[in-house]
Scaffold this motif. Structure first.
Motif, PDB file in Angstrom:
ATOM      1  N   ALA A   1      -2.681  11.262   0.638  1.00 47.54           N
ATOM      2  CA  ALA A   1      -4.037  10.722   0.528  1.00 47.54           C
ATOM      3  C   ALA A   1      -4.834  11.023   1.793  1.00 47.54           C
ATOM      4  O   ALA A   1      -6.010  11.406   1.722  1.00 47.54           O
TER       5      ALA A   1
ATOM      6  N   TYR B   1      -5.764  14.734   1.861  1.00 49.33           N
ATOM      7  CA  TYR B   1      -6.841  15.000   0.910  1.00 49.33           C
ATOM      8  C   TYR B   1      -8.186  14.577   1.500  1.00 49.33           C
ATOM      9  O   TYR B   1      -9.169  15.315   1.426  1.00 49.33           O
TER      10      TYR B   1
ATOM     11  N   SER C   1       2.641   1.689  -3.364  1.00 51.60           N
ATOM     12  CA  SER C   1       1.706   2.172  -4.395  1.00 51.60           C
ATOM     13  C   SER C   1       1.423   3.655  -4.212  1.00 51.60           C
ATOM     14  O   SER C   1       1.368   4.408  -5.191  1.00 51.60           O
ATOM     15  N   ALA C   2       1.246   4.075  -2.968  1.00 47.63           N
ATOM     16  CA  ALA C   2       1.006   5.490  -2.692  1.00 47.63           C
ATOM     17  C   ALA C   2       2.229   6.329  -3.053  1.00 47.63           C
ATOM     18  O   ALA C   2       2.100   7.433  -3.593  1.00 47.63           O
ATOM     19  N   ARG C   3       3.416   5.817  -2.789  1.00 48.19           N
ATOM     20  CA  ARG C   3       4.647   6.535  -3.139  1.00 48.19           C
ATOM     21  C   ARG C   3       4.841   6.633  -4.653  1.00 48.19           C
ATOM     22  O   ARG C   3       5.399   7.601  -5.144  1.00 48.19           O
TER      23      ARG C   3
ATOM     24  N   TYR D   1       0.830  -1.206   0.000  1.00 47.95           N
ATOM     25  CA  TYR D   1       0.000   0.000   0.000  1.00 47.95           C
ATOM     26  C   TYR D   1       0.866   1.258   0.000  1.00 47.95           C
ATOM     27  O   TYR D   1       0.636   2.186  -0.785  1.00 47.95           O
ATOM     28  N   GLU D   2       1.856   1.298   0.871  1.00 47.95           N
ATOM     29  CA  GLU D   2       2.739   2.470   0.939  1.00 47.95           C
ATOM     30  C   GLU D   2       3.520   2.645  -0.355  1.00 47.95           C
ATOM     31  O   GLU D   2       3.682   3.763  -0.851  1.00 47.95           O
TER      32      GLU D   2
ATOM     33  N   TYR E   1       4.574  12.896  -0.867  1.00 45.32           N
ATOM     34  CA  TYR E   1       3.768  12.716   0.331  1.00 45.32           C
ATOM     35  C   TYR E   1       3.310  11.277   0.578  1.00 45.32           C
ATOM     36  O   TYR E   1       3.031  10.916   1.711  1.00 45.32           O
ATOM     37  N   GLY E   2       3.187  10.466  -0.454  1.00 48.33           N
ATOM     38  CA  GLY E   2       2.768   9.083  -0.276  1.00 48.33           C
ATOM     39  C   GLY E   2       1.406   8.975   0.380  1.00 48.33           C
ATOM     40  O   GLY E   2       0.453   9.641  -0.025  1.00 48.33           O
ATOM     41  N   CYS E   3       1.297   8.144   1.412  1.00 50.60           N
ATOM     42  CA  CYS E   3       0.028   7.934   2.128  1.00 50.60           C
ATOM     43  C   CYS E   3      -0.446   9.204   2.824  1.00 50.60           C
ATOM     44  O   CYS E   3      -1.645   9.446   2.933  1.00 50.60           O
TER      45      CYS E   3
ATOM     46  N   ARG F   1       2.352   6.863  -6.803  1.00 48.82           N
ATOM     47  CA  ARG F   1       1.398   7.885  -7.253  1.00 48.82           C
ATOM     48  C   ARG F   1       1.831   9.277  -6.829  1.00 48.82           C
ATOM     49  O   ARG F   1       1.683  10.246  -7.569  1.00 48.82           O
ATOM     50  N   ASP F   2       2.332   9.401  -5.596  1.00 45.85           N
ATOM     51  CA  ASP F   2       2.724  10.698  -5.040  1.00 45.85           C
ATOM     52  C   ASP F   2       4.067  10.530  -4.343  1.00 45.85           C
ATOM     53  O   ASP F   2       4.130  10.204  -3.156  1.00 45.85           O
TER      54      ASP F   2
END
Length: 180
Positions: free
Chosen positions: A85, A88, A72-74, A69-70, A80-82, A76-77
């Protein structure tokens, strides 16, 4: 090895032979290579291996899920990563709370306009929009524009003059001066 003679996704990506005791095999099956590729890009295979070896067996699956999960978030961004999200989503919650408070204020205003004779009896009843809700609005005023702030302050002036226990005009004027 994961399922017979097929190497796990990590061994495939790293182009090495998958041993029977491969630490990655239970968590990165060969049918989902993208999962390990993402984790490998962000954390590195060596670091992931060290993390998994330090954990007890019953916690490894959860750790791999968190790493995926982390990572994937990294991807995308990268900055900031998670946290991006989460920020937001928190801003969306704040905006929705603001919209709810505005709607409650409008309902209170309409109720007060429709029942002017019953306004004296409303002083003893708890209003729909509590003082806490109003202070939330004032404290989070940066979320809405100046036009909406003026409309809100007019609504609050109306409800403050109609009910004795909502908010006094002096504190409202002080807060309005911060917005102009």
């Amino acid at each position: 090895m994961a399922g017979g003679n097929s190497p796990c996704a990590s061994c495939k990506l790293l182009r090495r032979r998958c041993a029977k005791d491969c630490i990655f095999a239970p968590y990165f099956p060969s049918d989902d290579p993208h999962k390990f590729a993402t984790v490998h890009k962000v954390f590195g295979a060596s670091n992931v291996s060290k993390m998994l070896q330090e954990l007890p067996l019953h916690q490894r699956s959860d750790a791999v899920s968190s790493l995926v999960y982390e990572a994937s978030a990294r991807m995308r961004d990268p900055v900031y990563g998670c946290v991006g999200a989460i920020s937001y989503l928190q801003s969306q919650v704040s905006q929705l709370q603001m919209q709810l408070a505005v709607a409650q204020a409008e309902i209170l205003c309409i109720q007060m306009q429709q029942e002017p004779a019953a306004a004296s009896s409303l002083a003893t009843i708890q209003p729909t929009l509590s003082v806490d809700d109003k202070s939330f609005l004032f404290n989070n005023s940066q979320l809405i524009g100046n036009n909406n702030i003026n409309q809100l302050s007019q609504l609050f002036n109306y409800s403050a003059s109609s009910t004795n226990n909502v908010i006094n005009d002096y504190s409202l004027r002080d807060r309005e001066s911060l917005w102009t």
